[in-house]
Design an enzyme around this catalytic site. Structure first.
Site, PDB file in Angstrom:
ATOM      1  N   ASP A  22      -3.586  12.112   3.269  1.00 30.25           N
ATOM      2  CA  ASP A  22      -2.535  12.402   2.644  1.00 30.25           C
ATOM      3  C   ASP A  22      -1.444  12.845   3.649  1.00 30.25           C
ATOM      4  O   ASP A  22      -0.193  13.327   3.370  1.00 30.25           O
ATOM      5  CB  ASP A  22      -2.753  13.602   1.729  1.00 30.25           C
ATOM      6  CG  ASP A  22      -3.441  13.106   0.286  1.00 30.25           C
ATOM      7  OD1 ASP A  22      -3.085  11.856  -0.034  1.00 30.25           O
ATOM      8  OD2 ASP A  22      -4.411  13.699  -0.120  1.00 30.25           O
TER       9      ASP A  22
ATOM     10  N   ASP B  20      -3.530   4.621  -2.994  1.00 32.27           N
ATOM     11  CA  ASP B  20      -2.522   5.647  -2.821  1.00 32.27           C
ATOM     12  C   ASP B  20      -2.345   5.768  -1.255  1.00 32.27           C
ATOM     13  O   ASP B  20      -1.190   5.979  -0.788  1.00 32.27           O
ATOM     14  CB  ASP B  20      -2.841   7.184  -3.312  1.00 32.27           C
ATOM     15  CG  ASP B  20      -3.697   7.059  -4.449  1.00 32.27           C
ATOM     16  OD1 ASP B  20      -4.529   6.082  -4.646  1.00 32.27           O
ATOM     17  OD2 ASP B  20      -3.709   8.105  -5.037  1.00 32.27           O
TER      18      ASP B  20
HETATM   19  N1  GLY Z   1      -2.575  10.516  -4.457  1.00 26.31           N
HETATM   20  C1  GLY Z   1      -3.023  11.082  -5.678  1.00 26.31           C
HETATM   21  C2  GLY Z   1      -2.326  10.649  -6.919  1.00 26.31           C
HETATM   22  O1  GLY Z   1      -1.557   9.780  -6.943  1.00 26.31           O
HETATM   23  O2  GLY Z   1      -2.926  11.279  -7.994  1.00 26.31           O
END
Ligand code: GLY
Length: 403
Positions: A115, A176
């Site tokens: 992330d 993601d």
């Molecule tokens: N990246 C985690 C979400 O979109 O919940």
């Protein structure tokens, strides 16, 4: 003219009038002013820079706060940067700088997960774009190097969740993760090695190959065999089922491949972004252009919506509309994005006096019961980003500033 024809003509004019009202009822500046007003309310209740707003549960008014390690820590500083971009008020710049700097350790500590792009590019990346402050550069470059430590050359992708290798049965990559490639592309063009560019391209290519069904709907999670690098499991984590289309996952895909085309000019990404967008638009509820949390969720039309997916997709489609040479298709993407933003800007989706966030009706993690039909900071971030992009388009400006 008989009565029937007269009635039909009158109805036509009334419909046109209503359509006109609908298009003028969405005023980008008014929506941005609203965001600034809500930001003022949130900001006045904050106490320190490592206590960061993340979400407000349905029916509550208080922000759930997080610290810099949370995957959502970059969105609030990002919103502060967008507030500065819109108002040019130094007050927002000072807050944005302080909330961004609080995330600095992430760039230098061993990577917890993928992330880092969300965390540091939304914060320092926007800061660099808007201020040119060169002290942000070394932090962003370090963050990119830290993110690259998660790359697995055998699989050809970045490891999303190191903590879950055992539980999930191998090297795992989530859709993601596409968003975090933007940090690598930036770094490779600003002093880091070409290797980071190659990692981003390889990740995008392997994702394009393994992460989608033939109809271009996305799987959430792919597990790769650590010896052969082959995709061995295709599954969900935050979606309804392994075979369903989790709304925000599809939004990350549209946004990610659009960004990859911008960074590489590889038309395969542009085509792919359009296929993902067309798949999303195909089954989108046409009454408000806001998806349910999963396109195959049980209980539709009574399932929770995900306004965050709408904000992400609107922002991506606005960029995509500037890249597509087919003017009909470009117009379709822009019109869809504007419909999404018009809905998000209505009292059905804006929080108003209910709480201090921008939006209601976002869904974070339905299967584990987390943040359902709530206000969530990334919903607000991408909503404001999309509004700023639309404002630039309306003013005939480029929507992406060179960084
Ligand atoms: N990246 C985690 C979400 O979109 O919940």
């Amino acid at each position: 003219m008989n009565f029937k024809n007269g009635f039909a003509i009158l109805s036509f004019f009334i419909l046109q009038l209503l359509a006109g009202c609908a298009s003028t009822s969405f005023d980008v500046n008014k929506s941005l002013d609203y965001c600034i007003g809500q930001s003022g309310k949130t900001s006045s209740g904050l106490t320190g820079y490592d206590s960061i707003p993340r979400s407000i549960a349905n029916g509550q008014t208080k922000w759930r706060m997080i610290n810099y390690k949370d995957w959502c820590s970059g969105f609030y500083p990002g919103i502060l940067w967008y507030a500065y971009e819109y108002t040019k008020d130094e007050k927002w710049k000072a807050k944005a700088d302080s909330f961004s700097r609080a995330l600095t350790p992430l760039a230098y500590n061993p990577a917890y997960d993928h992330d880092l792009g969300f965390q540091l590019y939304c914060s320092f990346g926007n800061g660099l774009r808007l201020t040119g402050d060169t002290s942000y550069i070394s932090i962003l470059l370090a963050a990119a190097d830290t993110l690259a430590t998660l790359f697995n050359p055998t699989a050809g992708t970045i490891l999303s969740w190191p903590r879950d290798i055992q539980k999930l049965g191998g090297h795992n990559t989530i859709i993601d993760n596409m968003i975090n490639l933007e940090l690598l592309f930036w770094a490779s063009k600003h002093g880091s090695s070409k290797r980071l560019y190659d990692i981003a391209v390889q990740h995008a290519n392997v994702t394009m190959k393994n992460h989608f069904r033939p109809d271009h709907s996305s799987y959430h999670v792919i597990i790769y065999d650590s010896i052969t690098g082959q995709a061995i499991k295709k599954m969900t984590h935050q979606g309804y089922s392994d075979s369903s289309m989790w709304a925000r996952g599809q939004s990350w895909a549209i946004y990610g491949f659009t960004m990859c085309f911008r960074e590489t000019q590889n038309h395969a990404y542009l085509d792919f972004a359009q296929q993902c967008a067309d798949r999303y638009l195909r089954d989108l509820p046409k009454e408000d252009y806001i998806p349910y949390w999963d396109f195959n969720a049980p209980g539709i039309p009574n399932a929770p919506k995900d306004a965050s997916a709408a904000g992400i997709t609107a922002s991506a489609l606005l960029e995509l509309s500037t890249m597509v040479s087919d003017t009909t298709k470009a117009g379709k993407y822009r019109a869809a994005a504007e419909k999404m933003l018009a809905s998000l800007s209505s009292s059905d989706y804006q929080s108003g006096n209910i709480n201090d966030a921008f939006l209601l009706h976002c869904t974070g993690h339905k299967p584990n019961g987390g943040e359902i039909d709530a206000s969530i900071i990334y919903g607000d971030y991408y909503y404001m980003e999309a509004l700023l992009r639309l404002k630039k388009l309306q003013e005939g400006k480029n929507i992406i500033d060179k960084l």
